[in-house]
Design a protein around this motif. Structure first.
Motif, short mmCIF file in Angstrom:
data_model
loop_
_atom_site.label_atom_id
_atom_site.label_comp_id
_atom_site.label_asym_id
_atom_site.label_seq_id
_atom_site.Cartn_x
_atom_site.Cartn_y
_atom_site.Cartn_z
N UNK A 1 0.83 -1.20 0.00
CA UNK A 1 0.00 0.00 0.00
C UNK A 1 0.88 1.26 0.00
N UNK B 1 -3.09 13.32 -12.73
CA UNK B 1 -3.26 13.24 -14.18
C UNK B 1 -4.73 13.40 -14.57
N UNK B 2 -5.61 12.72 -13.80
CA UNK B 2 -7.05 12.83 -14.07
C UNK B 2 -7.52 14.27 -13.89
N UNK C 1 1.54 4.32 -3.15
CA UNK C 1 0.95 5.65 -2.88
C UNK C 1 1.24 6.63 -4.02
N UNK D 1 -1.01 6.13 -7.04
CA UNK D 1 -2.37 6.64 -6.85
C UNK D 1 -2.41 8.16 -6.92
N UNK E 1 -1.99 9.23 -10.56
CA UNK E 1 -3.19 8.97 -11.35
C UNK E 1 -4.24 10.05 -11.10
N UNK E 2 -4.40 10.44 -9.85
CA UNK E 2 -5.37 11.48 -9.51
C UNK E 2 -4.95 12.82 -10.12
N UNK F 1 -6.34 16.38 -16.86
CA UNK F 1 -7.11 16.09 -18.07
C UNK F 1 -8.49 16.74 -17.99
#
Ligand SMILES: [Fe+2]
Ligand SMILES: [Fe+2]
Lengths: 96, 312
Positions: B289, B302-303, B293, B296, B299-300, B306
């Protein structure tokens, strides 16, 4: 444990074969729609269960309320004439 | 305690075999019980990847390696199905994660045993997945809809898990004397912990009666355990292996096997955290986990970027 931001929740719908409905299969967390679809492929179609995936942000999904289920659906309760078996057909008539 | 009108209606629905859905009224204890059971089940799938993950790089052939990889990947999927089922009851994924990583939540005690030889991959698939399947077949008929539905999917996927394990046992037990001894040793070590997987005897199982009334469970621990034993004895005979229980004997009268006594002290001791691998398992999950980190976070980020671009 440090508090980190959760990925949003997505509801996943899979079409198992061309021409069929998309069916709800479950949900998953993903940062964005692309990740939701890719993860849904890995989580829900490992055995060719589908050829098309819809991912819908769970917060955009609205549902009817179970507590007024009775009142909400009862307009359809007493309308037997919406079903073909309601009508009396002469025995001699074929293909009807 | 007098039943409320809502409670009576709820029980009526359950008795009529109607599934309970997330937005339906349900007793607070039904919700609590389910969250506990479904999350423990999910944690078991996740932690359950570790003992087998241990052998992926050392599988004896490419075929075995591919199969083991696919099986472990299935277990990850099972964990996800179960976590999302638990979430429909109002608990968050972060909370579920925390409960596992802080050691607050329990998972099946079987995964706190080590997998020290290749034959353990056979015994785990055959016995551990075999026992899990018995439980999960029953849960296909559990009263909570979002728990029952993924069980159907899981059961379909599980059947290869047990068969690949039995195949390993079959090859080893019909191989060289050393291979056969290795298979027997694995059976000796996994037999009793597998029987413990069904949980304490009905008399000592605190949640059993209520769970049966609510149809969360449909068969008792002892009932499932007996069916498992009756089926497995014959399978062991085909392998030519001995089940490590001197008291095991067919009973003409009951049409079931009589068998010895489970060491419940061992069971409760492992649950309390004192099994051979409890610490190792928890540490592995915490590390995974923590190491993930940054992925995660990225990814957030990048989202977010976008989404901004799209809005502009
Ligand atoms: Fe599983
Ligand atoms: Fe499995």
């Amino acid at each position: 444990m440090s508090k980190e931001q959760d990925f949003p929740l997505w509801e996943i719908f899979i079409q198992s074969k061309r021409g069929l409905d998309h069916k709800h299969v479950g949900s998953l967390h993903a940062a964005d729609a692309q990740m939701a679809i890719e993860n849904a492929r890995d989580v829900y179609t490992r055995r060719n269960e589908g050829n098309s995936i819809w991912a819908v942000l769970a917060e955009n999904l609205h549902a009817s309320k179970p507590e007024d289920q009775g009142a909400f659906f009862d307009p359809a309760d007493d309308k037997v004439y919406r079903h073909p078996t309601f009508y009396v057909m002469p025995k001699e008539a074929k293909y009807i | 305690m007098a039943e409320s009108k809502e409670e009576a209606l709820f029980q009526e629905k359950v008795d009529a075999e109607q599934k309970i859905e997330p937005k339906d009224w349900m007793p607070a204890d039904y919700r609590k019980n389910l969250i506990r059971q479904i999350s423990q089940h999910g944690h078991s799938e996740i932690v359950g990847m570790l003992p087998e993950g241990n052998w992926i790089t050392r599988a004896p052939s490419l075929r075995r390696k591919t199969v083991l990889l696919a099986k472990v990947q299935d277990e990850a999927g099972h964990g996800l199905y179960l976590y999302s089922a638990a979430e429909t009851l109002g608990i968050g994924r972060d909370e579920l994660n925390d409960q596992l990583l802080t050691g607050k939540a329990k998972y099946s005690s079987i995964f706190n045993y080590p997998t020290i030889t290749w034959a353990d991959m056979g015994a785990v698939g055959w016995l551990v997945d075999g026992a899990a399947i018995m439980n999960q077949v029953m849960l296909c008929r559990t009263s909570y809809g979002p728990y029952a539905r993924p069980m159907v999917r899981i059961c379909k996927e599980e059947s290869f898990h047990q068969r690949q394990g039995y195949e390993i046992m079959n090859v080893l037990s019909h191989g060289s004397p050393e291979q056969k001894a290795m298979a027997q040793d694995a059976l000796d070590r996994w037999w009793w912990p597998s029987l413990m997987m069904f949980g304490p005897s009905d008399a000592d199982s605190p949640h059993s009666a209520q769970s049966m009334k609510w149809k969360i469970k449909r068969q008792s621990n002892d009932e499932l355990r007996q069916i498992f034993i009756d089926r497995t004895v014959q399978q062991a005979e085909v392998l030519g292996l001995q089940i490590p229980d001197p008291e095991l004997k067919w009973n003409e009268e009951t049409q079931h096997y009589d068998w010895g006594t489970i060491n419940w002290d061992e069971f409760f001791n492992v649950i309390k955290g004192n099994g051979p691998c409890n610490k190792e398992r928890l540490t592995a999950r915490q590390k995974a986990h923590a190491d993930g980190a940054w992925v995660r976070e990225a990814a957030l980020a990048y989202a977010g970027k976008k989404a901004k671009k799209k809005a502009a």
